[in-house]
Write a protein that holds these residues in place. Structure first.
Motif, PDB file in Angstrom:
ATOM      1  N   GLY A  34       0.808  -1.209   0.000  1.00  0.00           N
ATOM      2  CA  GLY A  34       0.000   0.000   0.000  1.00  0.00           C
ATOM      3  C   GLY A  34       0.843   1.260   0.000  1.00  0.00           C
ATOM      4  N   LEU A  35       1.901   1.265   0.803  1.00  0.00           N
ATOM      5  CA  LEU A  35       2.793   2.426   0.818  1.00  0.00           C
ATOM      6  C   LEU A  35       3.526   2.582  -0.510  1.00  0.00           C
ATOM      7  N   ASN A  36       3.885   1.462  -1.106  1.00  0.00           N
ATOM      8  CA  ASN A  36       4.524   1.508  -2.418  1.00  0.00           C
ATOM      9  C   ASN A  36       3.546   2.033  -3.467  1.00  0.00           C
ATOM     10  N   ALA A  37       2.272   1.653  -3.351  1.00  0.00           N
ATOM     11  CA  ALA A  37       1.272   2.095  -4.319  1.00  0.00           C
ATOM     12  C   ALA A  37       1.003   3.593  -4.210  1.00  0.00           C
ATOM     13  N   THR A  38       1.217   4.180  -3.037  1.00  0.00           N
ATOM     14  CA  THR A  38       0.997   5.625  -2.912  1.00  0.00           C
ATOM     15  C   THR A  38       2.032   6.427  -3.687  1.00  0.00           C
ATOM     16  N   ASP A  39       3.166   5.820  -3.982  1.00  0.00           N
ATOM     17  CA  ASP A  39       4.211   6.512  -4.741  1.00  0.00           C
ATOM     18  C   ASP A  39       4.081   6.337  -6.250  1.00  0.00           C
ATOM     19  N   TYR A  88      -6.588   8.774  -2.547  1.00  0.00           N
ATOM     20  CA  TYR A  88      -5.890   7.736  -3.307  1.00  0.00           C
ATOM     21  C   TYR A  88      -6.895   6.772  -3.934  1.00  0.00           C
ATOM     22  N   PRO A  89      -6.467   5.993  -4.923  1.00  0.00           N
ATOM     23  CA  PRO A  89      -7.364   5.000  -5.518  1.00  0.00           C
ATOM     24  C   PRO A  89      -7.828   3.979  -4.478  1.00  0.00           C
ATOM     25  N   ASP A  90      -8.983   3.360  -4.757  1.00  0.00           N
ATOM     26  CA  ASP A  90      -9.569   2.404  -3.816  1.00  0.00           C
ATOM     27  C   ASP A  90      -8.618   1.253  -3.498  1.00  0.00           C
ATOM     28  N   ARG A  91      -7.907   0.766  -4.494  1.00  0.00           N
ATOM     29  CA  ARG A  91      -6.999  -0.366  -4.265  1.00  0.00           C
ATOM     30  C   ARG A  91      -5.936  -0.006  -3.223  1.00  0.00           C
ATOM     31  N   THR A  92      -5.407   1.189  -3.317  1.00  0.00           N
ATOM     32  CA  THR A  92      -4.380   1.628  -2.379  1.00  0.00           C
ATOM     33  C   THR A  92      -4.946   1.728  -0.965  1.00  0.00           C
ATOM     34  N   ILE A  93      -6.128   2.287  -0.849  1.00  0.00           N
ATOM     35  CA  ILE A  93      -6.771   2.407   0.458  1.00  0.00           C
ATOM     36  C   ILE A  93      -7.037   1.028   1.047  1.00  0.00           C
ATOM     37  N   TRP A  94      -7.535   0.097   0.239  1.00  0.00           N
ATOM     38  CA  TRP A  94      -7.826  -1.253   0.741  1.00  0.00           C
ATOM     39  C   TRP A  94      -6.556  -1.981   1.166  1.00  0.00           C
TER      40      TRP A  94
END
Length: 69
Positions: free
Chosen positions: A22-27, A41-47
């Motif tokens: 998730g932290l990697n996806a935020t970047d 952020y996108p739903d996938r990142t939040i989940w």
């Protein structure tokens, strides 16, 4: 080792992986663009972040909990 503690350790490990993803996806560039446009952020990142945090919490409780006889 007790099965409850093994499940707890597995959940802690899974939680660490999910939070890391998730932290990697935020970047990611698309996540940053989406956050800039929509404010979140996108739903996938939040989940990934929420699921990882929940798995960590449950895993810690199961790992640290005492065995009831």
């Amino acid at each position: 080792m007790y099965p409850q503690r093994l499940v707890g350790l597995a959940l802690v490990a899974a939680g660490v992986v999910l939070v890391g993803l998730g932290l990697n996806a935020t970047d990611a560039p698309m996540a940053q663009l989406t956050e800039a446009v929509t404010g979140s952020y996108p739903d996938r990142t939040i989940w990934l972040l929420v699921g990882g945090a929940a798995a960590l919490c449950v895993g810690f409780v199961l790992t640290a909990g005492r065995r009831v006889r």
